[in-house]
Design a protein around this motif. Structure first.
Motif, PDB file in Angstrom:
ATOM      1  N   GLU A  30       4.579   7.786   8.344  1.00  0.00           N
ATOM      2  CA  GLU A  30       3.941   6.468   8.679  1.00  0.00           C
ATOM      3  C   GLU A  30       3.461   6.158   7.196  1.00  0.00           C
ATOM      4  O   GLU A  30       3.318   4.912   6.834  1.00  0.00           O
ATOM      5  CB  GLU A  30       2.923   6.578   9.684  1.00  0.00           C
ATOM      6  CG  GLU A  30       3.344   6.798  11.053  1.00  0.00           C
ATOM      7  CD  GLU A  30       2.505   7.205  12.292  1.00  0.00           C
ATOM      8  OE1 GLU A  30       1.329   7.411  11.821  1.00  0.00           O
ATOM      9  OE2 GLU A  30       2.807   6.969  13.202  1.00  0.00           O
ATOM     10  N   SER A  31       2.679   6.980   6.707  1.00  0.00           N
ATOM     11  CA  SER A  31       2.088   6.351   5.402  1.00  0.00           C
ATOM     12  C   SER A  31       3.114   6.135   4.311  1.00  0.00           C
ATOM     13  O   SER A  31       3.098   5.073   3.519  1.00  0.00           O
ATOM     14  CB  SER A  31       1.289   7.404   4.693  1.00  0.00           C
ATOM     15  OG  SER A  31       1.794   8.809   4.535  1.00  0.00           O
ATOM     16  N   THR A  32       4.306   6.756   4.361  1.00  0.00           N
ATOM     17  CA  THR A  32       5.284   6.507   3.538  1.00  0.00           C
ATOM     18  C   THR A  32       5.860   5.088   3.705  1.00  0.00           C
ATOM     19  O   THR A  32       6.167   4.393   2.682  1.00  0.00           O
ATOM     20  CB  THR A  32       6.559   7.518   3.569  1.00  0.00           C
ATOM     21  OG1 THR A  32       5.879   8.645   3.165  1.00  0.00           O
ATOM     22  CG2 THR A  32       7.615   7.156   2.620  1.00  0.00           C
ATOM     23  N   ALA A  33       5.726   4.760   4.955  1.00  0.00           N
ATOM     24  CA  ALA A  33       6.627   3.527   5.449  1.00  0.00           C
ATOM     25  C   ALA A  33       5.567   2.244   5.107  1.00  0.00           C
ATOM     26  O   ALA A  33       6.169   1.393   4.640  1.00  0.00           O
ATOM     27  CB  ALA A  33       6.935   3.514   6.709  1.00  0.00           C
ATOM     28  N   LEU A  34       4.184   2.642   5.119  1.00  0.00           N
ATOM     29  CA  LEU A  34       3.225   1.709   4.820  1.00  0.00           C
ATOM     30  C   LEU A  34       3.087   1.175   3.290  1.00  0.00           C
ATOM     31  O   LEU A  34       3.009   0.247   2.947  1.00  0.00           O
ATOM     32  CB  LEU A  34       2.002   1.919   5.246  1.00  0.00           C
ATOM     33  CG  LEU A  34       1.634   2.016   6.611  1.00  0.00           C
ATOM     34  CD1 LEU A  34       0.212   2.716   7.116  1.00  0.00           C
ATOM     35  CD2 LEU A  34       1.904   0.535   7.119  1.00  0.00           C
ATOM     36  N   LEU A  35       3.944   2.383   2.482  1.00  0.00           N
ATOM     37  CA  LEU A  35       4.009   2.139   0.867  1.00  0.00           C
ATOM     38  C   LEU A  35       4.721   1.131   0.687  1.00  0.00           C
ATOM     39  O   LEU A  35       4.631   0.457  -0.548  1.00  0.00           O
ATOM     40  CB  LEU A  35       4.171   3.282   0.340  1.00  0.00           C
ATOM     41  CG  LEU A  35       3.132   4.340   0.186  1.00  0.00           C
ATOM     42  CD1 LEU A  35       3.515   5.939  -0.308  1.00  0.00           C
ATOM     43  CD2 LEU A  35       1.984   3.968  -0.610  1.00  0.00           C
ATOM     44  N   THR A  36       5.896   1.037   1.394  1.00  0.00           N
ATOM     45  CA  THR A  36       6.798  -0.024   1.139  1.00  0.00           C
ATOM     46  C   THR A  36       7.098  -1.159   2.133  1.00  0.00           C
ATOM     47  O   THR A  36       7.478  -2.029   1.897  1.00  0.00           O
ATOM     48  CB  THR A  36       8.075   0.882   1.263  1.00  0.00           C
ATOM     49  OG1 THR A  36       8.372   1.160   2.533  1.00  0.00           O
ATOM     50  CG2 THR A  36       8.284   1.812   0.289  1.00  0.00           C
ATOM     51  N   ASP A  37       5.805  -1.434   2.968  1.00  0.00           N
ATOM     52  CA  ASP A  37       5.713  -2.469   3.629  1.00  0.00           C
ATOM     53  C   ASP A  37       4.790  -3.641   2.822  1.00  0.00           C
ATOM     54  O   ASP A  37       3.892  -3.755   2.661  1.00  0.00           O
ATOM     55  CB  ASP A  37       4.891  -2.010   4.947  1.00  0.00           C
ATOM     56  CG  ASP A  37       4.758  -3.308   5.930  1.00  0.00           C
ATOM     57  OD1 ASP A  37       4.664  -4.438   5.429  1.00  0.00           O
ATOM     58  OD2 ASP A  37       4.527  -3.120   7.201  1.00  0.00           O
ATOM     59  N   ALA A  38       5.661  -4.589   2.507  1.00  0.00           N
ATOM     60  CA  ALA A  38       5.368  -5.729   1.574  1.00  0.00           C
ATOM     61  C   ALA A  38       3.868  -6.531   2.344  1.00  0.00           C
ATOM     62  O   ALA A  38       3.134  -6.697   1.637  1.00  0.00           O
ATOM     63  CB  ALA A  38       6.433  -6.689   1.402  1.00  0.00           C
ATOM     64  N   ALA A  39       4.066  -6.699   3.550  1.00  0.00           N
ATOM     65  CA  ALA A  39       3.138  -7.459   4.277  1.00  0.00           C
ATOM     66  C   ALA A  39       1.544  -6.652   4.357  1.00  0.00           C
ATOM     67  O   ALA A  39       0.719  -7.112   4.265  1.00  0.00           O
ATOM     68  CB  ALA A  39       3.389  -7.938   5.813  1.00  0.00           C
ATOM     69  N   ASP A  40       1.978  -5.254   4.510  1.00  0.00           N
ATOM     70  CA  ASP A  40       0.797  -4.308   4.464  1.00  0.00           C
ATOM     71  C   ASP A  40       0.088  -4.273   3.192  1.00  0.00           C
ATOM     72  O   ASP A  40      -1.258  -4.523   3.018  1.00  0.00           O
ATOM     73  CB  ASP A  40       1.016  -3.139   5.221  1.00  0.00           C
ATOM     74  CG  ASP A  40      -0.343  -2.188   5.221  1.00  0.00           C
ATOM     75  OD1 ASP A  40      -1.124  -2.382   6.317  1.00  0.00           O
ATOM     76  OD2 ASP A  40      -0.390  -1.173   4.404  1.00  0.00           O
ATOM     77  N   LEU A  41       0.899  -4.252   2.121  1.00  0.00           N
ATOM     78  CA  LEU A  41       0.448  -4.166   0.770  1.00  0.00           C
ATOM     79  C   LEU A  41      -0.234  -5.465   0.595  1.00  0.00           C
ATOM     80  O   LEU A  41      -1.377  -5.470  -0.139  1.00  0.00           O
ATOM     81  CB  LEU A  41       1.417  -3.989  -0.077  1.00  0.00           C
ATOM     82  CG  LEU A  41       2.072  -2.569  -0.190  1.00  0.00           C
ATOM     83  CD1 LEU A  41       3.438  -2.542  -1.113  1.00  0.00           C
ATOM     84  CD2 LEU A  41       1.089  -1.562  -0.771  1.00  0.00           C
ATOM     85  N   ALA A  42       0.247  -6.783   0.948  1.00  0.00           N
ATOM     86  CA  ALA A  42      -0.397  -8.046   0.613  1.00  0.00           C
ATOM     87  C   ALA A  42      -1.774  -7.780   1.400  1.00  0.00           C
ATOM     88  O   ALA A  42      -2.742  -8.550   0.759  1.00  0.00           O
ATOM     89  CB  ALA A  42       0.503  -9.012   1.101  1.00  0.00           C
TER      90      ALA A  42
END
Length: 76
Positions: free
Chosen positions: A49-61
């Motif tokens: 899950e954390s790896t997926a969030l690292l590449t989630d543009a919306a979450d990063l923004a």
């Protein structure tokens, strides 16, 4: 409490022998192995899950926007 019976194969018997070499009972070794396996599964899931969030543009923004908002509240 449930009673579970299972047959070992050569590999699982070797693992069971290793886990009981210190005098632990078979039941205690199996209980601990199950707890360890469940804990590892949860860790693996959190890692995915954390790896997926690292590449989630919306979450990063969103994270960056929150950091910008909080930056205005800093005392120094």
């Amino acid at each position: 409490m449930a009673i579970v019976n299972f047959r070992t194969d050569e590999l699982t018997q070797q693992a069971l022998d290793e886990l009981t070499a210190d005098g632990a009972t078979v039941s205690a070794a199996i209980r601990q192995a199950l707890l360890d396996a469940a804990r590892q599964r949860r860790r693996d899931l959190m890692r995915r899950e954390s790896t997926a969030l690292l590449t989630d543009a919306a979450d990063l923004a969103e994270s960056r926007a929150v950091l910008r908002d909080l930056d205005n509240l800093r005392a120094w």
